[in-house]
Design a protein around this motif. Structure first.
Motif, PDB file in Angstrom:
ATOM      1  N   GLY A   1       0.614  -1.134   0.105  1.00  0.00           N
ATOM      2  CA  GLY A   1      -0.016   0.107   0.170  1.00  0.00           C
ATOM      3  C   GLY A   1       0.701   1.240  -0.085  1.00  0.00           C
ATOM      4  O   GLY A   1       0.265   2.601  -0.160  1.00  0.00           O
ATOM      5  N   TYR A   2       2.096   1.273   0.280  1.00  0.00           N
ATOM      6  CA  TYR A   2       2.983   2.302   0.267  1.00  0.00           C
ATOM      7  C   TYR A   2       4.054   2.020  -0.914  1.00  0.00           C
ATOM      8  O   TYR A   2       4.836   1.105  -1.197  1.00  0.00           O
ATOM      9  CB  TYR A   2       3.832   2.219   1.278  1.00  0.00           C
ATOM     10  CG  TYR A   2       3.119   2.739   2.625  1.00  0.00           C
ATOM     11  CD1 TYR A   2       2.961   4.205   3.010  1.00  0.00           C
ATOM     12  CD2 TYR A   2       2.238   1.826   3.386  1.00  0.00           C
ATOM     13  CE1 TYR A   2       2.254   4.665   4.170  1.00  0.00           C
ATOM     14  CE2 TYR A   2       1.478   2.430   4.367  1.00  0.00           C
ATOM     15  CZ  TYR A   2       1.714   3.574   4.637  1.00  0.00           C
ATOM     16  OH  TYR A   2       0.943   3.960   5.825  1.00  0.00           O
ATOM     17  N   GLU A   3       4.212   3.171  -1.775  1.00  0.00           N
ATOM     18  CA  GLU A   3       5.428   3.185  -2.943  1.00  0.00           C
ATOM     19  C   GLU A   3       6.497   3.667  -2.190  1.00  0.00           C
ATOM     20  O   GLU A   3       6.338   4.439  -1.283  1.00  0.00           O
ATOM     21  CB  GLU A   3       5.157   4.232  -4.070  1.00  0.00           C
ATOM     22  CG  GLU A   3       4.094   3.552  -4.943  1.00  0.00           C
ATOM     23  CD  GLU A   3       4.056   4.583  -6.114  1.00  0.00           C
ATOM     24  OE1 GLU A   3       3.343   3.747  -7.143  1.00  0.00           O
ATOM     25  OE2 GLU A   3       4.478   5.453  -6.190  1.00  0.00           O
ATOM     26  N   PHE A   4       7.753   2.911  -2.471  1.00  0.00           N
ATOM     27  CA  PHE A   4       9.040   3.517  -2.124  1.00  0.00           C
ATOM     28  C   PHE A   4       9.928   3.788  -3.046  1.00  0.00           C
ATOM     29  O   PHE A   4       9.892   3.359  -4.114  1.00  0.00           O
ATOM     30  CB  PHE A   4       9.704   2.248  -1.260  1.00  0.00           C
ATOM     31  CG  PHE A   4       8.981   1.752  -0.135  1.00  0.00           C
ATOM     32  CD1 PHE A   4       9.579   2.186   1.197  1.00  0.00           C
ATOM     33  CD2 PHE A   4       7.743   1.052  -0.037  1.00  0.00           C
ATOM     34  CE1 PHE A   4       8.883   1.879   2.442  1.00  0.00           C
ATOM     35  CE2 PHE A   4       7.336   0.780   1.060  1.00  0.00           C
ATOM     36  CZ  PHE A   4       7.789   1.065   2.167  1.00  0.00           C
ATOM     37  N   VAL A   5      10.886   4.589  -2.837  1.00  0.00           N
ATOM     38  CA  VAL A   5      11.985   5.079  -3.815  1.00  0.00           C
ATOM     39  C   VAL A   5      13.203   4.619  -2.718  1.00  0.00           C
ATOM     40  O   VAL A   5      13.199   5.187  -1.893  1.00  0.00           O
ATOM     41  CB  VAL A   5      12.159   6.429  -4.108  1.00  0.00           C
ATOM     42  CG1 VAL A   5      13.368   6.763  -4.745  1.00  0.00           C
ATOM     43  CG2 VAL A   5      10.909   6.818  -5.155  1.00  0.00           C
ATOM     44  N   ILE A   6      13.933   3.512  -3.348  1.00  0.00           N
ATOM     45  CA  ILE A   6      15.089   3.250  -2.426  1.00  0.00           C
ATOM     46  C   ILE A   6      16.708   3.168  -3.031  1.00  0.00           C
ATOM     47  O   ILE A   6      16.360   3.141  -4.278  1.00  0.00           O
ATOM     48  CB  ILE A   6      14.942   1.914  -1.969  1.00  0.00           C
ATOM     49  CG1 ILE A   6      14.859   0.575  -3.046  1.00  0.00           C
ATOM     50  CG2 ILE A   6      13.507   1.768  -1.013  1.00  0.00           C
ATOM     51  CD1 ILE A   6      14.505  -0.711  -2.638  1.00  0.00           C
ATOM     52  N   LYS A   7      17.553   3.247  -2.495  1.00  0.00           N
ATOM     53  CA  LYS A   7      18.802   3.237  -3.169  1.00  0.00           C
ATOM     54  C   LYS A   7      19.377   1.804  -2.548  1.00  0.00           C
ATOM     55  O   LYS A   7      19.151   1.416  -1.486  1.00  0.00           O
ATOM     56  CB  LYS A   7      19.800   4.347  -2.396  1.00  0.00           C
ATOM     57  CG  LYS A   7      21.239   4.380  -3.021  1.00  0.00           C
ATOM     58  CD  LYS A   7      21.873   5.567  -2.418  1.00  0.00           C
ATOM     59  CE  LYS A   7      23.256   5.744  -3.143  1.00  0.00           C
ATOM     60  NZ  LYS A   7      24.092   6.831  -2.722  1.00  0.00           N
TER      61      LYS A   7
END
Length: 88
Positions: free
Chosen positions: A51-57
């Motif tokens: 239910g959450y979008e993430f931007v990750i490195k």
């Protein structure tokens, strides 16, 4: 490497074989706007919430460096940092 992780998971498909597995993986979009499913991102399992979008490195490490195979994409993925988390 920066990845956008979708708010849902999908079944992992073996690249080059088209075989859908029973493994739920992370749906990611990379910096070149290519979308695919990654079976495992080490260190991200406890961060991920559906239910959450993430931007990750992440750090992508070639599998041919003495570690056992985890997926067929040829890389291990390690979470370095969560850059953003947004409810969708």
């Amino acid at each position: 490497m920066i990845l956008k992780v979708a708010a849902y998971r999908d079944y992992y498909v073996a690249p080059g074989h088209g075989i859908t597995t029973d493994i739920l993986g992370y749906v990611v979009t990379d910096e070149s706007n290519k979308t695919y499913v990654i079976e495992t991102i080490k260190g991200f399992e406890d961060e991920y919430e559906e239910g959450y979008e993430f931007v990750i490195k992440v750090k992508a490490v070639n599998k041919n460096q003495g570690e056992p195979v985890q997926d067929l994409l040829g890389y291990y993925y390690y979470l370095l940092e969560v850059l953003s988390k947004e409810k969708v």
